[in-house]
Design a protein around this motif. Sequence first.
Motif, PDB file in Angstrom:
ATOM      1  N   LEU A 146       3.516   6.590  22.085  1.00  0.00           N
ATOM      2  CA  LEU A 146       3.446   6.322  20.685  1.00  0.00           C
ATOM      3  C   LEU A 146       4.486   7.425  20.228  1.00  0.00           C
ATOM      4  CD1 LEU A 146       2.542   4.238  18.755  1.00  0.00           C
ATOM      5  CD2 LEU A 146       0.924   5.840  18.085  1.00  0.00           C
ATOM      6  N   GLN A 147       4.255   8.744  20.802  1.00  0.00           N
ATOM      7  CA  GLN A 147       5.114   9.745  20.217  1.00  0.00           C
ATOM      8  C   GLN A 147       6.596   9.314  20.498  1.00  0.00           C
ATOM      9  OE1 GLN A 147       3.534  13.275  22.130  1.00  0.00           O
ATOM     10  NE2 GLN A 147       1.493  12.887  21.137  1.00  0.00           N
ATOM     11  N   ASP A 148       6.895   9.044  22.090  1.00  0.00           N
ATOM     12  CA  ASP A 148       7.941   8.919  22.439  1.00  0.00           C
ATOM     13  C   ASP A 148       8.793   7.654  21.708  1.00  0.00           C
ATOM     14  OD1 ASP A 148       7.644  10.899  24.187  1.00  0.00           O
ATOM     15  OD2 ASP A 148       7.474   9.430  25.879  1.00  0.00           O
ATOM     16  N   LYS A 149       8.011   6.608  21.229  1.00  0.00           N
ATOM     17  CA  LYS A 149       8.485   5.167  20.340  1.00  0.00           C
ATOM     18  C   LYS A 149       8.979   5.871  19.068  1.00  0.00           C
ATOM     19  CE  LYS A 149       6.828   1.197  18.253  1.00  0.00           C
ATOM     20  NZ  LYS A 149       5.582   0.313  17.892  1.00  0.00           N
ATOM     21  N   TRP A 150       8.423   6.825  18.313  1.00  0.00           N
ATOM     22  CA  TRP A 150       8.842   7.069  16.907  1.00  0.00           C
ATOM     23  C   TRP A 150       9.854   8.638  16.782  1.00  0.00           C
ATOM     24  CZ3 TRP A 150       8.490   3.694  13.222  1.00  0.00           C
ATOM     25  CH2 TRP A 150       7.741   2.654  13.265  1.00  0.00           C
ATOM     26  N   CYS A 151      10.221   8.888  18.122  1.00  0.00           N
ATOM     27  CA  CYS A 151      10.913  10.010  18.051  1.00  0.00           C
ATOM     28  C   CYS A 151      12.359   9.640  18.986  1.00  0.00           C
ATOM     29  CB  CYS A 151      10.306  11.150  18.905  1.00  0.00           C
ATOM     30  SG  CYS A 151       8.910  11.541  17.677  1.00  0.00           S
ATOM     31  N   PRO A 152      13.295   8.976  18.402  1.00  0.00           N
ATOM     32  CA  PRO A 152      14.527   8.670  19.116  1.00  0.00           C
ATOM     33  C   PRO A 152      15.138   9.771  19.383  1.00  0.00           C
ATOM     34  CG  PRO A 152      14.588   8.355  16.699  1.00  0.00           C
ATOM     35  CD  PRO A 152      13.259   8.465  16.978  1.00  0.00           C
TER      36      PRO A 152
ATOM     37  N   GLY B 165       5.721  13.229  15.533  1.00  0.00           N
ATOM     38  CA  GLY B 165       7.165  13.953  15.673  1.00  0.00           C
ATOM     39  C   GLY B 165       6.647  15.300  16.053  1.00  0.00           C
ATOM     40  N   ALA B 166       5.641  15.893  15.354  1.00  0.00           N
ATOM     41  CA  ALA B 166       5.520  17.137  15.564  1.00  0.00           C
ATOM     42  C   ALA B 166       4.921  17.491  16.990  1.00  0.00           C
ATOM     43  CB  ALA B 166       4.312  17.688  14.646  1.00  0.00           C
ATOM     44  N   HIS B 167       4.249  16.594  17.526  1.00  0.00           N
ATOM     45  CA  HIS B 167       3.582  16.491  18.585  1.00  0.00           C
ATOM     46  C   HIS B 167       4.645  16.468  19.764  1.00  0.00           C
ATOM     47  CE1 HIS B 167      -0.699  16.745  18.233  1.00  0.00           C
ATOM     48  NE2 HIS B 167      -0.904  15.731  17.219  1.00  0.00           N
ATOM     49  N   TRP B 168       5.485  15.406  19.506  1.00  0.00           N
ATOM     50  CA  TRP B 168       6.747  15.370  20.487  1.00  0.00           C
ATOM     51  C   TRP B 168       7.525  16.439  20.544  1.00  0.00           C
ATOM     52  CZ3 TRP B 168      12.226  15.009  20.349  1.00  0.00           C
ATOM     53  CH2 TRP B 168      12.584  14.241  21.144  1.00  0.00           C
ATOM     54  N   TRP B 169       7.700  17.261  19.501  1.00  0.00           N
ATOM     55  CA  TRP B 169       8.750  18.294  19.364  1.00  0.00           C
ATOM     56  C   TRP B 169       7.923  19.584  20.335  1.00  0.00           C
ATOM     57  CZ3 TRP B 169      13.590  18.554  19.750  1.00  0.00           C
ATOM     58  CH2 TRP B 169      14.285  17.634  18.873  1.00  0.00           C
TER      59      TRP B 169
ATOM     60  N   ARG C 155       0.758  -1.087  -0.112  1.00  0.00           N
ATOM     61  CA  ARG C 155      -0.114  -0.009  -0.126  1.00  0.00           C
ATOM     62  C   ARG C 155       0.866   1.218  -0.021  1.00  0.00           C
ATOM     63  NH1 ARG C 155      -0.230  -1.245   5.439  1.00  0.00           N
ATOM     64  NH2 ARG C 155       0.108   0.390   6.941  1.00  0.00           N
ATOM     65  N   ASP C 156       0.315   2.318  -0.204  1.00  0.00           N
ATOM     66  CA  ASP C 156       0.827   3.546  -0.387  1.00  0.00           C
ATOM     67  C   ASP C 156       1.263   4.001   1.075  1.00  0.00           C
ATOM     68  OD1 ASP C 156       1.588   6.413  -0.446  1.00  0.00           O
ATOM     69  OD2 ASP C 156      -0.426   7.051  -1.104  1.00  0.00           O
ATOM     70  N   LEU C 157       2.631   4.290   1.499  1.00  0.00           N
ATOM     71  CA  LEU C 157       3.206   4.479   2.877  1.00  0.00           C
ATOM     72  C   LEU C 157       3.037   5.691   3.039  1.00  0.00           C
ATOM     73  CD1 LEU C 157       6.073   2.104   2.846  1.00  0.00           C
ATOM     74  CD2 LEU C 157       3.932   1.905   3.896  1.00  0.00           C
ATOM     75  N   TYR C 158       2.767   6.867   2.208  1.00  0.00           N
ATOM     76  CA  TYR C 158       2.511   8.374   2.604  1.00  0.00           C
ATOM     77  C   TYR C 158       1.690   8.578   3.873  1.00  0.00           C
ATOM     78  CZ  TYR C 158       2.429  13.278   1.774  1.00  0.00           C
ATOM     79  OH  TYR C 158       2.276  14.537   1.829  1.00  0.00           O
ATOM     80  N   PRO C 159       0.721   7.947   3.862  1.00  0.00           N
ATOM     81  CA  PRO C 159      -0.119   8.149   4.980  1.00  0.00           C
ATOM     82  C   PRO C 159       0.540   7.722   6.383  1.00  0.00           C
ATOM     83  CG  PRO C 159      -1.695   7.569   3.292  1.00  0.00           C
ATOM     84  CD  PRO C 159      -0.262   7.203   2.940  1.00  0.00           C
ATOM     85  N   ASP C 160       1.137   6.631   6.337  1.00  0.00           N
ATOM     86  CA  ASP C 160       1.754   5.761   7.194  1.00  0.00           C
ATOM     87  C   ASP C 160       2.979   6.939   7.892  1.00  0.00           C
ATOM     88  OD1 ASP C 160       0.744   3.833   5.638  1.00  0.00           O
ATOM     89  OD2 ASP C 160       1.590   2.377   6.986  1.00  0.00           O
ATOM     90  N   THR C 161       3.837   7.141   7.073  1.00  0.00           N
ATOM     91  CA  THR C 161       4.786   8.209   7.234  1.00  0.00           C
ATOM     92  C   THR C 161       4.631   9.389   7.567  1.00  0.00           C
ATOM     93  OG1 THR C 161       5.415   8.655   5.070  1.00  0.00           O
ATOM     94  CG2 THR C 161       6.490   6.636   5.826  1.00  0.00           C
ATOM     95  N   LYS C 162       3.409   9.956   6.986  1.00  0.00           N
ATOM     96  CA  LYS C 162       2.992  11.287   7.870  1.00  0.00           C
ATOM     97  C   LYS C 162       2.217  11.317   9.052  1.00  0.00           C
ATOM     98  CE  LYS C 162       3.995  14.459   4.561  1.00  0.00           C
ATOM     99  NZ  LYS C 162       4.862  15.678   4.982  1.00  0.00           N
ATOM    100  N   PHE C 163       1.627  10.299   9.304  1.00  0.00           N
ATOM    101  CA  PHE C 163       1.100   9.934  10.653  1.00  0.00           C
ATOM    102  C   PHE C 163       2.269  10.069  11.642  1.00  0.00           C
ATOM    103  CE2 PHE C 163      -0.131   7.399  14.201  1.00  0.00           C
ATOM    104  CZ  PHE C 163      -1.263   7.496  14.437  1.00  0.00           C
ATOM    105  N   ILE C 164       3.311   9.229  11.131  1.00  0.00           N
ATOM    106  CA  ILE C 164       4.560   9.037  12.132  1.00  0.00           C
ATOM    107  C   ILE C 164       4.936  10.418  12.183  1.00  0.00           C
ATOM    108  CG2 ILE C 164       6.819   8.252  12.503  1.00  0.00           C
ATOM    109  CD1 ILE C 164       5.862   5.735  11.159  1.00  0.00           C
ATOM    110  N   ALA C 165       5.261  11.418  11.139  1.00  0.00           N
ATOM    111  CA  ALA C 165       5.839  12.712  11.307  1.00  0.00           C
ATOM    112  C   ALA C 165       4.989  13.593  12.216  1.00  0.00           C
ATOM    113  CB  ALA C 165       6.032  13.257   9.825  1.00  0.00           C
TER     114      ALA C 165
END
Length: 290
Positions: A271-277, A181-185, A168-178
């Motif tokens: 989840l934010q912490d998990k994807w924001c090393p 990241g915005a929330h984490w920052w 499948r298209d990974l754009y939504p997946d990666t934008k979700f993770i990004a």
Amino acid sequence: MATLAKTVVATGATSGIGFELVKQLLTQTQPYKFILAARDAKTAQAAFDSLKYDTSKHSLTIIPSDLTNLKTVKTFSQQALEKIGQDKIDYLMLNAATVKTVDEPGVSKWCGTYIVNHLSQHYLVHLLREKLEASQSRLVFVSSGGIRLIDDPSVLDESVKRNSGTKRDLYPDTKFIALLGAHWWRRQLQGKCKVVAVSPGLIPTTGLYRQTDIKLPADHPDAKSVPVGAQSVLAAFTRDDFPEDPDRIFLTSWGEWWESDVIKLTLDKKLQDKWCPSKDEVEKEEGITA
């Protein structure tokens, strides 16, 4: 008295919406100092030179950087900080994005779409953090309404790995993770910097999917032009009517701040912490040395 130039550091600003946004800012009376990352610096320079903007008012520096290679991200940050000197960073725009159906060769365990759309830009914020905090900068994460397509974040663990076989298209997946990241920052920089996520809307003509067989419908009722999409992103530079709820950082293309329940899956702090090393964790995993 001359108006002081505002400094914009940006990824994804040499084509599509990012290029159009810079183009629009170059027409303003407010002077700007742009420092832009570009995979193809020569082509990007030629494109901006063709705009024939007022070089006595604005300055524009393009630094080569391939966001699939985090070593070049580190080099970009070093050269950008050297260029900025004692000036501050007014805006950091994180707009680089790609959609790839086939992974390029590499040593990372992550697919190229994930590295470009999240990890490289997350790492860049780490590298610029001290300057951003001192400058009280505004960070603009260019996101997508497509993040609403993710209803089970647990699938992300496998989908964004290199050679995962995901069809499948990974754009939504990666934008979700990004967006995580915005929330984490936002949490990390609270009281020091402003963090905004923004959707430019559905823009069929950006060329985002040019390396795939996916075609965005140009006649879609919600489709917008590149200039209109750039104006939506530009609003994230200037809007100060932030909601009282600090989690409501997402500005839509129709000018509204999304309610928390629309983006509730991205509000999970674990989840934010998990994807924001951390910076050290990124460098260790990606083999980046001092």
